[in-house]
Scaffold this motif. Structure first.
Motif, short mmCIF file in Angstrom:
data_model
loop_
_atom_site.label_atom_id
_atom_site.label_comp_id
_atom_site.label_asym_id
_atom_site.label_seq_id
_atom_site.Cartn_x
_atom_site.Cartn_y
_atom_site.Cartn_z
N ASP A 107 0.85 -1.19 0.00
CA ASP A 107 0.00 0.00 0.00
C ASP A 107 0.89 1.24 0.00
O ASP A 107 1.66 1.46 0.93
N GLU A 108 0.80 2.05 -1.03
CA GLU A 108 1.66 3.23 -1.14
C GLU A 108 1.33 4.30 -0.11
O GLU A 108 2.09 5.26 0.07
N ASP A 109 0.21 4.13 0.60
CA ASP A 109 -0.18 5.08 1.63
C ASP A 109 0.37 4.69 3.00
O ASP A 109 0.14 5.38 3.99
N VAL A 110 1.12 3.58 3.05
CA VAL A 110 1.65 3.07 4.31
C VAL A 110 3.06 3.59 4.58
O VAL A 110 3.89 3.67 3.67
N VAL A 111 3.31 3.95 5.84
CA VAL A 111 4.64 4.37 6.28
C VAL A 111 5.04 3.49 7.46
O VAL A 111 4.30 3.39 8.45
N LEU A 112 6.21 2.85 7.36
CA LEU A 112 6.73 2.04 8.46
C LEU A 112 7.59 2.90 9.38
O LEU A 112 8.43 3.67 8.90
N VAL A 113 7.38 2.76 10.69
CA VAL A 113 8.16 3.52 11.66
C VAL A 113 8.78 2.56 12.67
O VAL A 113 8.07 1.82 13.36
N ASP A 114 10.10 2.55 12.72
CA ASP A 114 10.86 1.67 13.62
C ASP A 114 10.91 2.30 15.00
O ASP A 114 11.35 3.45 15.16
N MET A 115 10.49 1.58 16.02
CA MET A 115 10.45 2.11 17.38
C MET A 115 11.60 1.61 18.25
O MET A 115 11.55 1.74 19.48
N ARG A 116 12.65 1.10 17.61
CA ARG A 116 13.78 0.58 18.37
C ARG A 116 14.92 1.61 18.48
O ARG A 116 14.91 2.65 17.81
N SER A 117 15.89 1.28 19.30
CA SER A 117 17.04 2.15 19.51
C SER A 117 17.94 2.18 18.28
O SER A 117 17.90 1.27 17.44
N ASN A 118 18.78 3.22 18.18
CA ASN A 118 19.62 3.39 17.00
C ASN A 118 20.55 2.21 16.73
O ASN A 118 20.76 1.81 15.59
N TYR A 119 21.14 1.62 17.79
CA TYR A 119 22.05 0.51 17.56
C TYR A 119 21.32 -0.74 17.08
O TYR A 119 21.92 -1.61 16.45
N GLU A 120 20.01 -0.82 17.35
CA GLU A 120 19.22 -1.95 16.86
C GLU A 120 18.92 -1.81 15.38
O GLU A 120 19.13 -2.75 14.60
N HIS A 121 18.40 -0.66 14.97
CA HIS A 121 18.05 -0.52 13.55
C HIS A 121 19.27 -0.30 12.66
O HIS A 121 19.18 -0.40 11.45
N SER A 122 20.44 -0.04 13.27
CA SER A 122 21.65 0.13 12.46
C SER A 122 22.07 -1.18 11.79
O SER A 122 22.69 -1.18 10.73
N VAL A 123 21.72 -2.30 12.40
CA VAL A 123 22.11 -3.61 11.85
C VAL A 123 20.98 -4.27 11.07
O VAL A 123 21.20 -5.21 10.33
N GLY A 124 19.75 -3.76 11.24
CA GLY A 124 18.64 -4.36 10.50
C GLY A 124 17.36 -3.57 10.63
O GLY A 124 17.05 -3.05 11.70
N LYS A 125 16.64 -3.42 9.51
CA LYS A 125 15.36 -2.71 9.52
C LYS A 125 14.58 -3.06 8.25
O LYS A 125 15.15 -3.61 7.30
N PHE A 126 13.30 -2.75 8.23
CA PHE A 126 12.50 -2.98 7.04
C PHE A 126 12.85 -1.95 5.96
O PHE A 126 13.16 -0.80 6.27
N LYS A 127 12.79 -2.38 4.74
CA LYS A 127 13.07 -1.49 3.61
C LYS A 127 12.18 -0.25 3.68
O LYS A 127 10.97 -0.35 3.86
N GLY A 128 12.79 0.91 3.56
CA GLY A 128 12.04 2.16 3.52
C GLY A 128 11.51 2.65 4.85
O GLY A 128 10.82 3.69 4.90
N ALA A 129 11.81 1.97 5.93
CA ALA A 129 11.28 2.37 7.23
C ALA A 129 11.93 3.65 7.75
O ALA A 129 13.11 3.91 7.51
N ILE A 130 11.15 4.44 8.46
CA ILE A 130 11.67 5.62 9.14
C ILE A 130 12.28 5.17 10.46
O ILE A 130 11.67 4.39 11.20
N THR A 131 13.47 5.65 10.75
CA THR A 131 14.14 5.32 12.01
C THR A 131 14.47 6.61 12.76
O THR A 131 14.60 7.67 12.15
N PHE A 132 14.58 6.50 14.08
CA PHE A 132 14.92 7.65 14.91
C PHE A 132 16.29 7.46 15.56
O PHE A 132 16.65 6.33 15.92
N ASP A 133 17.01 8.52 15.71
CA ASP A 133 18.30 8.47 16.41
C ASP A 133 18.02 8.61 17.90
O ASP A 133 18.15 9.68 18.49
N MET A 134 17.59 7.51 18.51
CA MET A 134 17.27 7.54 19.93
C MET A 134 17.87 6.33 20.64
O MET A 134 18.02 5.26 20.05
N GLU A 135 18.21 6.53 21.89
CA GLU A 135 18.81 5.47 22.69
C GLU A 135 17.75 4.55 23.30
O GLU A 135 18.00 3.38 23.53
N ASN A 136 16.57 5.10 23.58
CA ASN A 136 15.49 4.28 24.15
C ASN A 136 14.14 4.95 23.88
O ASN A 136 14.08 6.09 23.38
#
Length: 320
Positions: A123-152
């Motif tokens: 669905d082109e209207d869908v946006v994925l948002v990663d709610m994990r810490s930066n060191y977690e999404h640095s090694v893996g995340k869903f394609k096109g997901a928005i990530t935050f530079d947060m520790e917790n």
């Protein structure tokens, strides 16, 4: 089939006497020879444990027999051995640190089962948002997901401006096992986002049930595996060695306990630099011996799983 199981689970449900429940639950884990980390709070239960297959089956049976945990779902993975070296059962204010002013038992994002999540990815209207810490999404995340530079997760309110323009979109939050999204999605609803969903069971359940398609890299986990494979369909390494930049998904904790940085480090740099993320870390007088895994358990003399229970009992007796 591998002899051990790794169980990941959580459940938001009222626990009237967390201290008493903690004592009973610690004994249950001892009797079943389980190791891991379990958090008990007035708002519920959260844990990751490992043990032999039969012991884990018995544990799941006992937990699910408690009416408070009737809706609890276990994510079950196979492994060759224990993924923990110790057993910790602790009482805390929250089963996942967030400080967010929400109650997921009253309001939370709509749960999407892995198959539904996979279908919505188109669905082109869908946006994925990663709610994990930066060191977690640095090694893996869903394609096109928005990530935050947060520790917790406590830092989530500081990043709302980054997605404020997406309030008209269908927001799908995700995390490792689903627990962070219960509060994160509730918070987004509170902030005016209307179409909020969450991947039920998180990355782990999606990998187990749908093969992990479109999840790039590995999933960071909080045991001695550090990071695990998820995508069996179209895997891609997205992280680079902290030292040399070469593509690698080998995650380590820096061998310097004063640093303990969570980074990707290729095998060659791991051995060449004694498991450290920077040259300065090599000079740490307390540097830990690198064994190729980058996982370090706190050393406790003569530790046994019973020790934590007895220490807690002694503390309670002294307070009385």
């Amino acid at each position: 089939m591998k002899p051990y199981r790794v169980l990941l689970y959580y459940c938001y449900t009222p626990i009237e006497n967390p201290d008493q429940f903690r004592e009973e639950h610690h004994l249950l884990c001892l009797n079943l020879n389980l190791l891991g980390r379990i958090i008990v709070a007035a708002e519920g239960l959260n844990g990751t444990v490992s043990g032999l297959a039969a012991d884990c089956e018995k544990y799941m049976e006992i937990v699910k027999a408690d009416p408070r945990f009737a809706t609890l779902e276990f994510k079950v993975e196979e492994h060759e051995a224990h993924t923990f070296q110790k057993l910790h059962v602790r009482v805390k204010a929250e089963i996942v640190n967030s400080d967010l002013p929400v109650d997921p038992r009253k309001q939370t994002g709509k749960h999407l089962e892995p198959a539904e999540f996979k279908q919505m990815l188109n669905d082109e209207d869908v946006v994925l948002v990663d709610m994990r810490s930066n060191y977690e999404h640095s090694v893996g995340k869903f394609k096109g997901a928005i990530t935050f530079d947060m520790e917790n997760l406590r830092e989530l309110p500081d990043h709302m401006d980054e997605i404020a323009h997406l309030k008209s979109k269908k927001i799908i939050t995700y995390c490792t096992g689903g627990i962070k999204c219960e509060k994160a999605s509730a918070y987004l609803l509170q902030q005016g986002f209307e179409n909020v969903y969450q991947l039920h069971g998180g990355i782990i359940k999606y990998g187990l049930e749908e093969g992990g398609e479109d999840f790039d890299g590995k999933c960071y986990v909080f045991d001695n595996r550090i990071a695990v494979d998820v995508n069996q369909v179209n895997p891609e390494v997205i992280s680079g060695c902290y030292r040399c930049g070469q593509k690698t998904d080998r995650m380590i904790n820096c061998a310097s306990p004063a640093c303990n940085n969570h980074v990707a480090l290729c095998e060659a740099c791991g051995w060449d630099h004694q498991g450290t993320c920077a040259d300065a870390c090599k000079a740490d007088p307390q540097i830990r011996a690198y064994d190729g895994t980058g996982y370090y358990s706190k050393k406790t003399e003569s530790y046994t799983p019973l020790q934590g229970y007895l220490s807690r009992q002694s503390l309670v007796s002294n307070q009385d």
